[in-house]
Scaffold this active site. Sequence first.
Site, PDB file in Angstrom:
ATOM      1  N   CYS A  85       0.856  -1.183   0.000  1.00  0.00           N
ATOM      2  CA  CYS A  85       0.000   0.000   0.000  1.00  0.00           C
ATOM      3  C   CYS A  85       0.893   1.234   0.000  1.00  0.00           C
ATOM      4  CB  CYS A  85      -0.900  -0.004   1.235  1.00  0.00           C
ATOM      5  SG  CYS A  85      -2.008   1.414   1.353  1.00  0.00           S
ATOM      6  N   HIS A 126      -9.033  -3.754  -2.344  1.00  0.00           N
ATOM      7  CA  HIS A 126      -8.089  -3.045  -1.472  1.00  0.00           C
ATOM      8  C   HIS A 126      -8.598  -1.629  -1.180  1.00  0.00           C
ATOM      9  CE1 HIS A 126      -3.946  -2.099   0.019  1.00  0.00           C
ATOM     10  NE2 HIS A 126      -4.322  -0.877  -0.320  1.00  0.00           N
ATOM     11  N   GLU A 127      -9.055  -0.937  -2.225  1.00  0.00           N
ATOM     12  CA  GLU A 127      -9.532   0.439  -2.045  1.00  0.00           C
ATOM     13  C   GLU A 127     -10.859   0.480  -1.287  1.00  0.00           C
ATOM     14  OE1 GLU A 127      -7.140   2.239  -2.416  1.00  0.00           O
ATOM     15  OE2 GLU A 127      -6.012   1.002  -3.829  1.00  0.00           O
ATOM     16  N   HIS A 130     -10.079   0.476   2.279  1.00  0.00           N
ATOM     17  CA  HIS A 130      -9.709   1.818   2.735  1.00  0.00           C
ATOM     18  C   HIS A 130     -10.949   2.628   3.109  1.00  0.00           C
ATOM     19  CE1 HIS A 130      -5.412   2.546   2.507  1.00  0.00           C
ATOM     20  NE2 HIS A 130      -5.344   1.878   1.372  1.00  0.00           N
TER      21      HIS A 130
END
Length: 136
Positions: A85, A126-127, A130
């Site tokens: 990341c 992954h985003e 977040h």
Amino acid sequence: MIKPIITDTHQLQQPSRLASRADLPLATDLKDTLTAHRDACVGMAANMIGVHKRVIIAQLGPLPVVMFNPTLTSKAQPYPVKEGCLSLTGQRPTTRYKRITVDFFNEHWQRQQLTLTDFAAEIVQHELDHCQGILI
């Protein structure tokens, strides 16, 4: 405008709020910042540039795709992977899904749906993490 990357884990762990049409200019900041880090990054969430709104960008082929209020609506075929990341050092293990479907609003505030597989699906997952304040 290119924005600085947030590395403060406390700030990154705060869940993001829903975006609105007023947040559409975030697309430009995300595109500019992703382009500036293209050698080390294929996606980012708005909280990585200090804005706690549910907006992500993912390099899905030649053009980046900006997603406002993305929601994972289906997932299949879990697999283990190690990810890095831009906001963190090193790589960490996590579980991702080989095939996902995500609903979102595009840069014209039109409802969209994409089914993604493999690495493109991994980037978006992954985003999405977040946006929830989840760090790998």
